[in-house]
Write a protein that holds these residues in place. Sequence first.
Motif, PDB file in Angstrom:
ATOM      1  N   GLN A 138       0.801  -1.162  -0.029  1.00  0.00           N
ATOM      2  CA  GLN A 138      -0.140   0.155  -0.031  1.00  0.00           C
ATOM      3  C   GLN A 138       0.937   1.147   0.246  1.00  0.00           C
ATOM      4  O   GLN A 138       2.051   1.184   0.356  1.00  0.00           O
ATOM      5  CB  GLN A 138      -0.843   0.072   1.374  1.00  0.00           C
ATOM      6  CG  GLN A 138      -2.114  -0.913   1.215  1.00  0.00           C
ATOM      7  CD  GLN A 138      -3.036  -0.603   0.082  1.00  0.00           C
ATOM      8  OE1 GLN A 138      -3.093   0.133  -0.316  1.00  0.00           O
ATOM      9  NE2 GLN A 138      -3.844  -1.596  -0.075  1.00  0.00           N
ATOM     10  N   LYS A 139       0.294   2.522  -0.223  1.00  0.00           N
ATOM     11  CA  LYS A 139       1.029   3.539  -0.284  1.00  0.00           C
ATOM     12  C   LYS A 139       1.721   3.897   1.109  1.00  0.00           C
ATOM     13  O   LYS A 139       2.767   4.310   1.197  1.00  0.00           O
ATOM     14  CB  LYS A 139       0.126   4.935  -0.643  1.00  0.00           C
ATOM     15  CG  LYS A 139      -0.368   4.915  -1.974  1.00  0.00           C
ATOM     16  CD  LYS A 139      -0.927   6.170  -2.296  1.00  0.00           C
ATOM     17  CE  LYS A 139      -1.455   6.186  -3.659  1.00  0.00           C
ATOM     18  NZ  LYS A 139      -2.178   7.736  -3.989  1.00  0.00           N
ATOM     19  N   GLY A 151      16.092   6.383   0.447  1.00  0.00           N
ATOM     20  CA  GLY A 151      16.225   7.155  -0.552  1.00  0.00           C
ATOM     21  C   GLY A 151      15.846   6.999  -1.781  1.00  0.00           C
ATOM     22  O   GLY A 151      16.319   7.860  -2.953  1.00  0.00           O
ATOM     23  N   ILE A 152      15.408   5.783  -2.169  1.00  0.00           N
ATOM     24  CA  ILE A 152      15.223   5.603  -3.591  1.00  0.00           C
ATOM     25  C   ILE A 152      13.716   6.261  -3.998  1.00  0.00           C
ATOM     26  O   ILE A 152      13.701   6.566  -5.319  1.00  0.00           O
ATOM     27  CB  ILE A 152      15.102   3.779  -3.662  1.00  0.00           C
ATOM     28  CG1 ILE A 152      16.319   3.297  -3.365  1.00  0.00           C
ATOM     29  CG2 ILE A 152      14.482   3.468  -5.075  1.00  0.00           C
ATOM     30  CD1 ILE A 152      16.146   1.679  -3.086  1.00  0.00           C
ATOM     31  N   PHE A 153      12.898   6.178  -3.396  1.00  0.00           N
ATOM     32  CA  PHE A 153      11.630   7.031  -3.520  1.00  0.00           C
ATOM     33  C   PHE A 153      11.755   8.351  -2.551  1.00  0.00           C
ATOM     34  O   PHE A 153      12.131   8.172  -1.534  1.00  0.00           O
ATOM     35  CB  PHE A 153      10.337   6.285  -2.953  1.00  0.00           C
ATOM     36  CG  PHE A 153      10.114   4.986  -4.292  1.00  0.00           C
ATOM     37  CD1 PHE A 153      10.836   5.140  -5.474  1.00  0.00           C
ATOM     38  CD2 PHE A 153       9.106   4.436  -3.970  1.00  0.00           C
ATOM     39  CE1 PHE A 153      10.647   3.800  -6.431  1.00  0.00           C
ATOM     40  CE2 PHE A 153       8.716   3.316  -5.017  1.00  0.00           C
ATOM     41  CZ  PHE A 153       9.572   2.955  -6.052  1.00  0.00           C
ATOM     42  N   HIS A 154      10.919   9.261  -3.166  1.00  0.00           N
ATOM     43  CA  HIS A 154      10.585  10.560  -2.354  1.00  0.00           C
ATOM     44  C   HIS A 154       9.069  10.767  -2.284  1.00  0.00           C
ATOM     45  O   HIS A 154       8.535  11.382  -3.254  1.00  0.00           O
ATOM     46  CB  HIS A 154      11.309  11.751  -2.982  1.00  0.00           C
ATOM     47  CG  HIS A 154      12.915  11.517  -2.813  1.00  0.00           C
ATOM     48  ND1 HIS A 154      13.515  11.557  -1.637  1.00  0.00           N
ATOM     49  CD2 HIS A 154      13.654  11.194  -3.857  1.00  0.00           C
ATOM     50  CE1 HIS A 154      14.921  11.347  -2.114  1.00  0.00           C
ATOM     51  NE2 HIS A 154      15.019  11.048  -3.356  1.00  0.00           N
ATOM     52  N   GLY A 155       8.321  10.114  -1.451  1.00  0.00           N
ATOM     53  CA  GLY A 155       7.060   9.962  -1.608  1.00  0.00           C
ATOM     54  C   GLY A 155       6.497   8.488  -1.705  1.00  0.00           C
ATOM     55  O   GLY A 155       7.358   7.632  -1.935  1.00  0.00           O
ATOM     56  N   ASN A 156       5.125   8.613  -1.603  1.00  0.00           N
ATOM     57  CA  ASN A 156       4.609   7.028  -1.515  1.00  0.00           C
ATOM     58  C   ASN A 156       4.190   6.848  -2.865  1.00  0.00           C
ATOM     59  O   ASN A 156       3.365   7.263  -3.512  1.00  0.00           O
ATOM     60  CB  ASN A 156       3.349   7.181  -0.632  1.00  0.00           C
ATOM     61  CG  ASN A 156       3.895   7.411   0.721  1.00  0.00           C
ATOM     62  OD1 ASN A 156       4.969   6.707   1.288  1.00  0.00           O
ATOM     63  ND2 ASN A 156       2.855   7.695   1.661  1.00  0.00           N
ATOM     64  N   TYR A 157       4.392   5.493  -3.461  1.00  0.00           N
ATOM     65  CA  TYR A 157       4.312   5.042  -4.698  1.00  0.00           C
ATOM     66  C   TYR A 157       2.957   4.085  -4.531  1.00  0.00           C
ATOM     67  O   TYR A 157       2.988   3.210  -3.682  1.00  0.00           O
ATOM     68  CB  TYR A 157       5.271   4.344  -5.259  1.00  0.00           C
ATOM     69  CG  TYR A 157       5.170   3.777  -6.677  1.00  0.00           C
ATOM     70  CD1 TYR A 157       5.350   4.736  -8.026  1.00  0.00           C
ATOM     71  CD2 TYR A 157       5.042   2.444  -6.697  1.00  0.00           C
ATOM     72  CE1 TYR A 157       5.005   4.387  -9.160  1.00  0.00           C
ATOM     73  CE2 TYR A 157       4.926   1.872  -8.278  1.00  0.00           C
ATOM     74  CZ  TYR A 157       4.851   3.059  -9.351  1.00  0.00           C
ATOM     75  OH  TYR A 157       4.582   2.537 -10.527  1.00  0.00           O
TER      76      TYR A 157
END
Length: 302
Positions: A138-139, A151-157
């Motif tokens: 989930q997000k 640090g791979i994502f910046h925000g919920n995917y």
Amino acid sequence: MENKKKGMSVWQKQNAAGWVFLTPATIMIVLLIFYPMIEALITSFRWGSGVRVYSQWADPWYKNYVNMFHNKVFMQTVGNTFFYLIIQVPIMLVLAILLAQLLNNKDLKFKGFFRTMVFLPCATSLVSYSLIFQSMFQKTGLFNIILNKLGIFHGNYAFLQNTWSARFVIIIALIWRWTGYNMVFYLAGLQNIEYSVYEAAKIDGANGWKIFWNMTVPLLKPTIIMTFIMSINGTLQLFDESYNLTKGGPSGTTMTMSHYVYNQAYGNNAGQFAVACAMSFFIFVLVAILAFINMKVGDTRD
């Protein structure tokens, strides 16, 4: 004359006892498997919805099968299912063989514990593990938290709301659940191979990779064929992951054939039993053809 008076011979008694034990099981198989299959085949040539499906035949008789191939949604589910099959099955079986080889090492400590841990996922309830994977992706789930921390994502995917990521979530879930199941078959096959065969190969100078590729894999060929057929059969009938993880979304891009058949009979388009039966037999034919090809390719007998 005297033998006839004594009654049945030992062989006749054993034969009669065998039929006594076989008859109840045979009757149950006929009533619960073969009769529904024949009835479903007949229904696939009918027309209508709900109880009306039994009132008239399709005109022409193969109408449901023709319409099936013109159904864009169903053909998309065929593509989705084969996508899972092509990617998931080879990865799962290769992992299963490698894990079986690793856990068959006679010098490995705590083998029973590791074998149980690898096998445990397939003992988990299908619904339970689907819900766990759903919450993880989930997000605000575990994977988004980890990827943001790294640090791979910046925000919920939204893994489950995007077509390709949702498909790969299903593939990961399938690999996690069924690798251990197939590993057990390979482990049983490896334990039937005499260890002296490996020792002789080592004396002749063969290294680990050569022993594995030129000895272990050929000796496991019957088991590999069996697990491949079982995996093809299971993937083509895949339902739980599609239904519980993504509900077939987004826009049917992760839906499997069995999920769509269910929707036709009991879901969104409830009552389309004739159409559902035709699609079910299409899946049956696919399973039979792929199993036949696999057996012919794997059969090296003269």
